[in-house]
Scaffold this active site. Sequence first.
Site, PDB file in Angstrom:
ATOM      1  N   ARG A 237       0.856  -1.187   0.000  1.00  0.00           N
ATOM      2  CA  ARG A 237       0.000   0.000   0.000  1.00  0.00           C
ATOM      3  C   ARG A 237       0.893   1.238   0.000  1.00  0.00           C
ATOM      4  O   ARG A 237       1.957   1.254   0.637  1.00  0.00           O
ATOM      5  CB  ARG A 237      -0.891   0.026   1.250  1.00  0.00           C
ATOM      6  CG  ARG A 237      -2.152  -0.808   1.120  1.00  0.00           C
ATOM      7  CD  ARG A 237      -3.138  -0.232   0.101  1.00  0.00           C
ATOM      8  NE  ARG A 237      -4.360  -1.012   0.023  1.00  0.00           N
ATOM      9  CZ  ARG A 237      -4.571  -2.033  -0.818  1.00  0.00           C
ATOM     10  NH1 ARG A 237      -3.628  -2.414  -1.655  1.00  0.00           N
ATOM     11  NH2 ARG A 237      -5.729  -2.661  -0.827  1.00  0.00           N
ATOM     12  N   GLU A 266      -4.096   7.875  -5.101  1.00  0.00           N
ATOM     13  CA  GLU A 266      -4.338   7.245  -6.402  1.00  0.00           C
ATOM     14  C   GLU A 266      -5.629   7.803  -6.983  1.00  0.00           C
ATOM     15  O   GLU A 266      -6.619   7.883  -6.248  1.00  0.00           O
ATOM     16  CB  GLU A 266      -4.438   5.729  -6.234  1.00  0.00           C
ATOM     17  CG  GLU A 266      -3.124   5.122  -5.730  1.00  0.00           C
ATOM     18  CD  GLU A 266      -3.214   3.624  -5.452  1.00  0.00           C
ATOM     19  OE1 GLU A 266      -4.265   3.016  -5.742  1.00  0.00           O
ATOM     20  OE2 GLU A 266      -2.232   3.067  -4.942  1.00  0.00           O
ATOM     21  N   HIS A 285      -1.687   0.568  -9.938  1.00  0.00           N
ATOM     22  CA  HIS A 285      -2.337  -0.366  -9.003  1.00  0.00           C
ATOM     23  C   HIS A 285      -2.984  -1.540  -9.755  1.00  0.00           C
ATOM     24  O   HIS A 285      -4.203  -1.724  -9.710  1.00  0.00           O
ATOM     25  CB  HIS A 285      -3.375   0.370  -8.142  1.00  0.00           C
ATOM     26  CG  HIS A 285      -3.614  -0.310  -6.830  1.00  0.00           C
ATOM     27  ND1 HIS A 285      -3.875   0.350  -5.667  1.00  0.00           N
ATOM     28  CD2 HIS A 285      -3.635  -1.629  -6.506  1.00  0.00           C
ATOM     29  CE1 HIS A 285      -4.058  -0.512  -4.681  1.00  0.00           C
ATOM     30  NE2 HIS A 285      -3.913  -1.742  -5.180  1.00  0.00           N
TER      31      HIS A 285
HETATM   32  C1  GLV Z   1      -5.255  -4.582  -4.094  1.00  0.00           C
HETATM   33  O1  GLV Z   1      -4.455  -3.760  -3.808  1.00  0.00           O
HETATM   34  C2  GLV Z   1      -5.823  -5.462  -3.157  1.00  0.00           C
HETATM   35  O2  GLV Z   1      -5.705  -5.204  -1.945  1.00  0.00           O
HETATM   36  O3  GLV Z   1      -6.434  -6.452  -3.572  1.00  0.00           O
END
Ligand code: GLV
Length: 319
Positions: A237, A266, A285
Amino acid sequence: MDKIIVTRKIPQPFIEQLEALGQVEMWDESLIPMPRAQFLDAIKDATACFITLSEKIDEEALEAAPNLKIIANMAVGFDNIDIDLVNNKGIIATNTPSVLTETTAELGFTLMLAVARRIVEAEKYVQNGEWQSWGPYLFAGKDLSNANVGIYGMGDIGKAFARRLKGFNTKIMYHNRSRHEDAEKELGALYVPFDTLLEHSDFIICTAPLTKETQNKFNATAFKKMKNDAIFINIGRGAVVDEQALIAALENGDIAACGLDVLREEPIDMKHPLLAMANAVIVPHIGSASVITRNRMIQLCVDNIRLVLNNLHPKTPIK
Ligand code: GLV
């Protein structure tokens, strides 16, 4: 009749499964999040909601949704959900572990090799028509073979990442809240204190979720401890990293390069200094973004909603 909110456009076959359970209200965009005001309005009479990590489930959202029984989060990470509050209200929240493990580890590996071998810079160079001849050090990068690789966060994704390292003859170190002796046996990974991981790794890969303990873990002090030619990869993260400290570390040569799948904000602000740095590779992401895995994640959310609306235990409750 149950009302089910879906905050992103998902394929029709999944919607049909949900329609068999109740009235479905889907936000008809796949790349634009449902506006907050509309979300708060939509959940007023909802019993189930299928959300993504763009939706914050906080006091305001929960106050707005007195009938909610289940929140199915299409992600393994759940820092978008105030889980204590959700639990106190007796609402079930679920996430999508396991189904995305291998895909996310593969993205981490892709990013690591792309940064190590300067693939993005090299491709832009070709596209820009700058390629004139073979050069002894043209885009000379860094070997993964025989490197020390440090994994911060040895959960399922960390382990899947470590398994992929085996063919590269690397030494694996890891740091985690708790030791994983299974990983040590299976993968020959060495558990080390965080500072040792920083000081001795040629590559550091962060797979950690965002928690109070992990927030800003990679700060100025951490980057200063890293090798000057270290490569830092983050698939956990964004807020695990102090981005100002990362920018300074790249500018000052405290580390060599980074690859990020996740950012504090983001989408990234196009004025973000990292975008101007050739030694920072940023992707939007997409850790779990293979078609099969995204289908599995959606199906898991649908299954969890079905189970809870039928008063059964969900497959993957967040504990
Ligand atoms: C993506 O970042 C997730 O947590 O699945």
